[in-house]
Design a protein around this motif. Sequence first.
Motif, PDB file in Angstrom:
ATOM      1  N   GLU A   1       0.826  -1.204   0.000  1.00  0.00           N
ATOM      2  CA  GLU A   1       0.000   0.000   0.000  1.00  0.00           C
ATOM      3  C   GLU A   1       0.864   1.259   0.000  1.00  0.00           C
ATOM      4  N   ALA A   2       1.970   1.208   0.727  1.00  0.00           N
ATOM      5  CA  ALA A   2       2.876   2.360   0.753  1.00  0.00           C
ATOM      6  C   ALA A   2       3.519   2.586  -0.614  1.00  0.00           C
ATOM      7  N   MET A   3       3.833   1.509  -1.323  1.00  0.00           N
ATOM      8  CA  MET A   3       4.406   1.632  -2.670  1.00  0.00           C
ATOM      9  C   MET A   3       3.391   2.234  -3.632  1.00  0.00           C
ATOM     10  N   VAL A   4       2.146   1.791  -3.526  1.00  0.00           N
ATOM     11  CA  VAL A   4       1.094   2.322  -4.405  1.00  0.00           C
ATOM     12  C   VAL A   4       0.912   3.816  -4.160  1.00  0.00           C
ATOM     13  N   ARG A   5       0.942   4.235  -2.905  1.00  0.00           N
ATOM     14  CA  ARG A   5       0.813   5.675  -2.590  1.00  0.00           C
ATOM     15  C   ARG A   5       1.954   6.479  -3.201  1.00  0.00           C
ATOM     16  N   ARG A   6       3.078   5.847  -3.429  1.00  0.00           N
ATOM     17  CA  ARG A   6       4.224   6.533  -4.028  1.00  0.00           C
ATOM     18  C   ARG A   6       4.198   6.476  -5.557  1.00  0.00           C
ATOM     19  N   GLY A   7       3.109   5.941  -6.105  1.00  0.00           N
ATOM     20  CA  GLY A   7       2.947   5.980  -7.549  1.00  0.00           C
ATOM     21  C   GLY A   7       3.341   4.719  -8.290  1.00  0.00           C
TER      22      GLY A   7
END
Length: 370
Positions: free
Chosen positions: A164-170
């Motif tokens: 989820e943190a990776m997705v938030r970073r694009g």
Amino acid sequence: MASKILILYASAGHGHEKAAKAMEAECHKAGVSEVGLVDMLKMTSGCFGDGYRAVYFFMIRQIPWLWGFLYAVTDWGWAYFFIRPLRRVNNQFFAKNLETFVESEAPDVVIATHFLATEVVSNLKKTGRVKCRLITVVTDYMPHSFWITGQTDSYAVATQLTKEAMVRRGVPEEKISITGIPIEPKFSSGLTRDQASRSLGLDPSAFTVLVTSGGAGVGIAGALVDRLSILEPPMQQLVVCGTNGTLLNQLRGKYAGRPWLHFYGFVDNIHELMAASDLIVGKGGGLTITESLCVGKPMVLFGAVPGQETRNVDQVVACGAAKRARSLNEVVEQVTAFRKDTRLYREASEAIEKIRCLNSAEKILRLALN
């Protein structure tokens, strides 16, 4: 199956190297015809590699607050916008030998367990100098901007929270796979507590705490032993001092004649020590946390280095698999609570079952060969 896999790591911290070696072992097990394992810091120009290692270890031991500050600042979006081109210039200058090596090897797949390798190989792909698949194995539980590049084909991450943190970073969701962090298969051997205790000559009936302080023996292990050793009734302690021979000799001398206290230097059977324990007290390195999760042991985490380790702690505490302690008093309180409260211990064990990933190296290799 890909005929040639190149695994790149950096010998700054033990986690990146251990993850890379776990991948190498899995490649050999799977019959990959050609596997290369390379410490890329040894292939950088001049004193960059030695300086990188020296500065890293000096900072986390002597001025960890500064390391944490720099780690946070370089991860700010607006700051990294300016840092990215400077990073590329730096890597282009110091990693020229590494770039030439990767290009000449022409691997089918590169597996990177350190962000320097990810950035270098990503640029080689972008400029058309190599045409390999690039698999980035994120060896922490919360990513830093340095891990993310446009040419990575797949990211292997520890947990759903990491994804989820990776997705938030694009990062596109389809590029991210929850595989866990690769560790040696011995941690998944199913060794029972009784088997491990008897193999090590320990008392299997005693509540047992494993105290770790990282491969270099960084931390407060000595002070913690002092505090835990006065608790009644005595608990069995397994204390790993790593390469800190001075600490090891001090503790052995100070506590000679106490059969429930066991002290070790650098060990290659940490999986047995973990299996024989009820509870693990450590800092917050990504690989140590993963190993603890794999053997199913709750953790009390204290003394994490600001930066990647404190972020690791945040994640596993949020999942309920560990407790955070901010002082020696809190460590003692948490250890005592786990010892006395069966409900607390059961809840942590159940949380571990929900987030731990077994056979991570096998999953990552399948991802690489897809």
